[in-house]
Design an enzyme around this catalytic site. Sequence first.
Site, PDB file in Angstrom:
ATOM      1  N   SER A  53       0.835  -1.204   0.000  1.00 48.59           N
ATOM      2  CA  SER A  53       0.000   0.000   0.000  1.00 48.59           C
ATOM      3  C   SER A  53       0.869   1.252   0.000  1.00 48.59           C
ATOM      4  CB  SER A  53      -0.897   0.039   1.243  1.00 48.59           C
ATOM      5  OG  SER A  53      -1.723  -1.089   1.293  1.00 48.59           O
ATOM      6  N   HIS A  85      -3.368  -2.006  -4.284  1.00 47.81           N
ATOM      7  CA  HIS A  85      -2.445  -2.982  -4.878  1.00 47.81           C
ATOM      8  C   HIS A  85      -2.791  -3.099  -6.371  1.00 47.81           C
ATOM      9  CE1 HIS A  85      -0.661  -4.840  -1.147  1.00 47.81           C
ATOM     10  NE2 HIS A  85      -1.633  -4.105  -0.630  1.00 47.81           N
ATOM     11  N   ARG A 110       0.363  -9.188  -3.998  1.00 51.21           N
ATOM     12  CA  ARG A 110       0.824  -9.998  -2.864  1.00 51.21           C
ATOM     13  C   ARG A 110      -0.401 -10.690  -2.287  1.00 51.21           C
ATOM     14  NH1 ARG A 110       3.200  -5.687   1.021  1.00 51.21           N
ATOM     15  NH2 ARG A 110       5.004  -7.034   1.158  1.00 51.21           N
ATOM     16  N   THR A 111      -0.215 -11.921  -1.826  1.00 51.49           N
ATOM     17  CA  THR A 111      -1.311 -12.599  -1.124  1.00 51.49           C
ATOM     18  C   THR A 111      -1.063 -12.453   0.367  1.00 51.49           C
ATOM     19  OG1 THR A 111      -1.562 -14.196  -2.928  1.00 51.49           O
ATOM     20  CG2 THR A 111      -2.554 -14.769  -0.822  1.00 51.49           C
ATOM     21  N   HIS A 112      -2.015 -11.858   1.044  1.00 51.08           N
ATOM     22  CA  HIS A 112      -1.898 -11.677   2.490  1.00 51.08           C
ATOM     23  C   HIS A 112      -2.358 -12.939   3.214  1.00 51.08           C
ATOM     24  CE1 HIS A 112      -2.120  -7.467   1.091  1.00 51.08           C
ATOM     25  NE2 HIS A 112      -1.392  -7.184   2.157  1.00 51.08           N
ATOM     26  N   GLU A 211      -5.588  -3.614  15.060  1.00 55.27           N
ATOM     27  CA  GLU A 211      -5.418  -3.986  16.458  1.00 55.27           C
ATOM     28  C   GLU A 211      -6.347  -3.176  17.367  1.00 55.27           C
ATOM     29  OE1 GLU A 211      -2.889  -2.932  14.436  1.00 55.27           O
ATOM     30  OE2 GLU A 211      -2.490  -5.023  13.923  1.00 55.27           O
ATOM     31  N   SER A 230       1.701  -8.202   6.668  1.00 54.35           N
ATOM     32  CA  SER A 230       2.241  -8.876   5.478  1.00 54.35           C
ATOM     33  C   SER A 230       3.685  -9.359   5.563  1.00 54.35           C
ATOM     34  CB  SER A 230       2.132  -7.944   4.267  1.00 54.35           C
ATOM     35  OG  SER A 230       2.907  -6.780   4.477  1.00 54.35           O
ATOM     36  N   ASN A 253      -0.655   5.289   8.957  1.00 58.10           N
ATOM     37  CA  ASN A 253      -1.543   5.702  10.051  1.00 58.10           C
ATOM     38  C   ASN A 253      -0.846   5.447  11.375  1.00 58.10           C
ATOM     39  OD1 ASN A 253      -2.342   2.745   9.085  1.00 58.10           O
ATOM     40  ND2 ASN A 253      -2.744   2.850  11.278  1.00 58.10           N
TER      41      ASN A 253
HETATM   42  I1  8IG Z   1      -1.843   0.375   6.013  1.00 56.87           I
HETATM   43  O1  8IG Z   1      -2.548  -0.038  11.896  1.00 56.87           O
HETATM   44  C1  8IG Z   1      -1.975  -0.557   7.752  1.00 56.87           C
HETATM   45  N1  8IG Z   1      -1.799  -1.859   7.832  1.00 56.87           N
HETATM   46  N2  8IG Z   1      -1.913  -4.562  11.631  1.00 56.87           N
HETATM   47  N3  8IG Z   1      -2.241  -2.264  11.766  1.00 56.87           N
HETATM   48  C2  8IG Z   1      -2.001  -3.377  11.022  1.00 56.87           C
HETATM   49  N4  8IG Z   1      -1.850  -3.341   9.708  1.00 56.87           N
HETATM   50  C3  8IG Z   1      -1.928  -2.146   9.124  1.00 56.87           C
HETATM   51  C4  8IG Z   1      -2.170  -0.969   9.817  1.00 56.87           C
HETATM   52  C5  8IG Z   1      -2.344  -1.030  11.225  1.00 56.87           C
HETATM   53  N5  8IG Z   1      -2.197   0.032   8.924  1.00 56.87           N
END
Ligand code: 8IG
Length: 292
Positions: A53, A85, A110-112, A211, A230, A253
Amino acid sequence: MSNASVENTSPSDGPIDVDAAGTDPFEAAEQAAGRIAELTGVARHDIALVLGSGWGPAADVLGETMAEIDASELPGFSRSGVPGHSGTVRSVRYTDADGTARNALVLGARTHFYEGRGVRRVAHGVRTAAAAGAQAVVLTNGCGGLRPEWVPGTPVLISDHINLTAASPLEGATFVDLTDLYSSRLREIARQVDPSLAEGVYCQFRGPHYETPAEVQMAQHIGGDLVGMSTALEAIAARHVGLEILGISLVTNLAAGISDRPLSHAEVIEAGQAAAPRIAELLAEIVRRAIR
Ligand code: 8IG
């Protein structure tokens, strides 16, 4: 740019099903790499980039896209359902810092782990990169930051990780050393390009939910600086196949509870877009110096 989006002319025995029981995942990666060589006309790629991303435009800055393949045309790959993506695999020709012409394999698909397709799919991209000849892989991602000074749009080098997925991309008695997993040589090169680059420990959660603030505090207590979904599993798989690894996160973020605002994927995309030109240049310059 050649149009590699030809119809899928699979070998007569059909493409390998990566997920099927009894399939050798490394065989599947060899097959995907063979297909990449066929469709791009590039026999060997020197380095691979996995673009997460916010990192999409990086490949355009690096060099000339010689071929672009829709992920759905490659065995074991699929178009990701995640906005941000690209869903393509590209062959990019670039000139490295010594003036040598090189080829980068740019994985925009990508595969998460949270997609629930299993760890073989998660590992398939880096395994394919190694099978395509890559010596190194740059794993990028968008993630949450635990340090308030890392405002959205800050790139951070991954110094190490904590895998909180309770999973491994490796199967059976595969004991792989993870010391210096995120190459200190490549991190040094990255800091030569941008001495202001911060470093941090990446905690991979399973997701797809973000989370809770309590989980973010736990991550902080155990030594984490970044939270994402990832890169740790991919790095383990990449080390296993002998790739040198550079991990770079884009903090899109502040992690939950670090700021008092709720998380939104729209803001994640926005922060990525705002930072894109700068991090694209940064990544391109690192890649130009990465291969010895
Ligand atoms: I973009 O705040 C992104 N991916 N686990 N936590 C987790 N994955 C993320 C976050 C986040 N922001």
